[in-house]
Design a protein around this motif. Structure first.
Motif, PDB file in Angstrom:
ATOM      1  N   ARG A  14       0.833  -1.202   0.000  1.00  0.00           N
ATOM      2  CA  ARG A  14       0.000   0.000   0.000  1.00  0.00           C
ATOM      3  C   ARG A  14       0.867   1.251   0.000  1.00  0.00           C
ATOM      4  O   ARG A  14       0.631   2.194  -0.755  1.00  0.00           O
ATOM      5  CB  ARG A  14      -0.930  -0.030   1.214  1.00  0.00           C
ATOM      6  CG  ARG A  14      -1.957   1.058   1.229  1.00  0.00           C
ATOM      7  CD  ARG A  14      -3.032   0.879   2.309  1.00  0.00           C
ATOM      8  NE  ARG A  14      -2.525   0.399   3.585  1.00  0.00           N
ATOM      9  CZ  ARG A  14      -2.754  -0.817   4.083  1.00  0.00           C
ATOM     10  NH1 ARG A  14      -3.461  -1.705   3.420  1.00  0.00           N
ATOM     11  NH2 ARG A  14      -2.270  -1.159   5.260  1.00  0.00           N
ATOM     12  N   ALA A  15       1.915   1.274   0.826  1.00  0.00           N
ATOM     13  CA  ALA A  15       2.827   2.426   0.870  1.00  0.00           C
ATOM     14  C   ALA A  15       3.520   2.616  -0.473  1.00  0.00           C
ATOM     15  O   ALA A  15       3.636   3.744  -0.970  1.00  0.00           O
ATOM     16  CB  ALA A  15       3.857   2.245   1.981  1.00  0.00           C
ATOM     17  N   ALA A  16       3.956   1.523  -1.089  1.00  0.00           N
ATOM     18  CA  ALA A  16       4.638   1.607  -2.386  1.00  0.00           C
ATOM     19  C   ALA A  16       3.730   2.241  -3.435  1.00  0.00           C
ATOM     20  O   ALA A  16       4.152   3.141  -4.179  1.00  0.00           O
ATOM     21  CB  ALA A  16       5.061   0.207  -2.832  1.00  0.00           C
ATOM     22  N   LEU A  49      14.367   3.972  -5.349  1.00  0.00           N
ATOM     23  CA  LEU A  49      12.980   4.421  -5.327  1.00  0.00           C
ATOM     24  C   LEU A  49      12.117   3.547  -6.238  1.00  0.00           C
ATOM     25  O   LEU A  49      11.008   3.161  -5.859  1.00  0.00           O
ATOM     26  CB  LEU A  49      12.889   5.893  -5.739  1.00  0.00           C
ATOM     27  CG  LEU A  49      11.476   6.462  -5.797  1.00  0.00           C
ATOM     28  CD1 LEU A  49      10.771   6.341  -4.447  1.00  0.00           C
ATOM     29  CD2 LEU A  49      11.518   7.905  -6.268  1.00  0.00           C
ATOM     30  N   SER A  50      12.630   3.219  -7.401  1.00  0.00           N
ATOM     31  CA  SER A  50      11.896   2.347  -8.321  1.00  0.00           C
ATOM     32  C   SER A  50      11.583   1.006  -7.668  1.00  0.00           C
ATOM     33  O   SER A  50      10.467   0.500  -7.765  1.00  0.00           O
ATOM     34  CB  SER A  50      12.711   2.132  -9.603  1.00  0.00           C
ATOM     35  OG  SER A  50      12.081   1.192 -10.436  1.00  0.00           O
ATOM     36  N   ARG A  51      12.553   0.450  -6.976  1.00  0.00           N
ATOM     37  CA  ARG A  51      12.350  -0.847  -6.302  1.00  0.00           C
ATOM     38  C   ARG A  51      11.351  -0.724  -5.155  1.00  0.00           C
ATOM     39  O   ARG A  51      10.562  -1.642  -4.912  1.00  0.00           O
ATOM     40  CB  ARG A  51      13.677  -1.403  -5.814  1.00  0.00           C
ATOM     41  CG  ARG A  51      14.533  -1.885  -6.958  1.00  0.00           C
ATOM     42  CD  ARG A  51      15.845  -2.443  -6.489  1.00  0.00           C
ATOM     43  NE  ARG A  51      16.629  -2.872  -7.646  1.00  0.00           N
ATOM     44  CZ  ARG A  51      17.936  -2.938  -7.659  1.00  0.00           C
ATOM     45  NH1 ARG A  51      18.634  -2.637  -6.578  1.00  0.00           N
ATOM     46  NH2 ARG A  51      18.560  -3.315  -8.737  1.00  0.00           N
ATOM     47  N   ILE A  52      11.370   0.400  -4.453  1.00  0.00           N
ATOM     48  CA  ILE A  52      10.379   0.625  -3.393  1.00  0.00           C
ATOM     49  C   ILE A  52       8.986   0.702  -4.005  1.00  0.00           C
ATOM     50  O   ILE A  52       8.049   0.051  -3.534  1.00  0.00           O
ATOM     51  CB  ILE A  52      10.700   1.911  -2.591  1.00  0.00           C
ATOM     52  CG1 ILE A  52      11.930   1.695  -1.709  1.00  0.00           C
ATOM     53  CG2 ILE A  52       9.493   2.341  -1.743  1.00  0.00           C
ATOM     54  CD1 ILE A  52      12.464   2.955  -1.055  1.00  0.00           C
ATOM     55  N   GLU A  53       8.832   1.484  -5.073  1.00  0.00           N
ATOM     56  CA  GLU A  53       7.523   1.643  -5.712  1.00  0.00           C
ATOM     57  C   GLU A  53       6.992   0.329  -6.296  1.00  0.00           C
ATOM     58  O   GLU A  53       5.787   0.123  -6.344  1.00  0.00           O
ATOM     59  CB  GLU A  53       7.593   2.691  -6.818  1.00  0.00           C
ATOM     60  CG  GLU A  53       7.708   4.098  -6.298  1.00  0.00           C
ATOM     61  CD  GLU A  53       7.686   5.158  -7.381  1.00  0.00           C
ATOM     62  OE1 GLU A  53       7.628   6.339  -7.022  1.00  0.00           O
ATOM     63  OE2 GLU A  53       7.714   4.811  -8.592  1.00  0.00           O
ATOM     64  N   ARG A  54       7.869  -0.549  -6.733  1.00  0.00           N
ATOM     65  CA  ARG A  54       7.448  -1.843  -7.288  1.00  0.00           C
ATOM     66  C   ARG A  54       7.353  -2.917  -6.210  1.00  0.00           C
ATOM     67  O   ARG A  54       7.126  -4.086  -6.525  1.00  0.00           O
ATOM     68  CB  ARG A  54       8.414  -2.286  -8.387  1.00  0.00           C
ATOM     69  CG  ARG A  54       8.315  -1.419  -9.642  1.00  0.00           C
ATOM     70  CD  ARG A  54       9.271  -1.879 -10.698  1.00  0.00           C
ATOM     71  NE  ARG A  54      10.638  -1.632 -10.224  1.00  0.00           N
ATOM     72  CZ  ARG A  54      11.723  -2.213 -10.704  1.00  0.00           C
ATOM     73  NH1 ARG A  54      11.636  -3.088 -11.667  1.00  0.00           N
ATOM     74  NH2 ARG A  54      12.911  -1.929 -10.222  1.00  0.00           N
ATOM     75  N   ALA A  55       7.529  -2.515  -4.950  1.00  0.00           N
ATOM     76  CA  ALA A  55       7.485  -3.440  -3.810  1.00  0.00           C
ATOM     77  C   ALA A  55       8.502  -4.561  -3.974  1.00  0.00           C
ATOM     78  O   ALA A  55       8.273  -5.706  -3.602  1.00  0.00           O
ATOM     79  CB  ALA A  55       6.078  -3.991  -3.589  1.00  0.00           C
ATOM     80  N   GLN A  56       9.670  -4.198  -4.495  1.00  0.00           N
ATOM     81  CA  GLN A  56      10.781  -5.137  -4.597  1.00  0.00           C
ATOM     82  C   GLN A  56      11.845  -4.833  -3.549  1.00  0.00           C
ATOM     83  O   GLN A  56      12.809  -5.564  -3.426  1.00  0.00           O
ATOM     84  CB  GLN A  56      11.404  -5.070  -5.998  1.00  0.00           C
ATOM     85  CG  GLN A  56      10.493  -5.561  -7.077  1.00  0.00           C
ATOM     86  CD  GLN A  56      11.114  -5.454  -8.445  1.00  0.00           C
ATOM     87  OE1 GLN A  56      12.060  -4.708  -8.653  1.00  0.00           O
ATOM     88  NE2 GLN A  56      10.576  -6.187  -9.389  1.00  0.00           N
TER      89      GLN A  56
END
Length: 85
Positions: A14-16, A49-56
């Protein structure tokens, strides 16, 4: 002993999603938001940031607080349903 997988739970997902939504609503690229976070003292690359947004990648508390500051929202907004932001 094998490394344990760091599964990202519902709150992390949800945060991502909320981080991505708020970033795009503000017209920021991942590179721009990562630069804001870094300027606030929490080094972050656009890849992170990309990995955080993709929940990786897990978003730890320090990341979450600084991302909220960079997005100019209360930290709790990143943990709520994106529909309520």
């Amino acid at each position: 002993m094998a490394a344990r997988s760091l599964e990202i739970g519902a709150g992390g997902i949800r945060a991502a999603r909320t981080i991505e939504i708020l970033r795009t609503e503000r017209g920021l690229s991942q590179r721009e938001l990562a630069a804001r976070v870094t300027a606030l003292g929490r080094p972050m690359s656009n890849t992170m940031l990309s990995r955080i947004e993709r929940a990786q990648r897990r978003c730890d508390v320090d990341d979450l607080l600084t991302l909220a500051q960079a997005l100019r929202v209360p930290a709790r907004a990143l943990l709520q349903d994106s529909a309520t932001c």
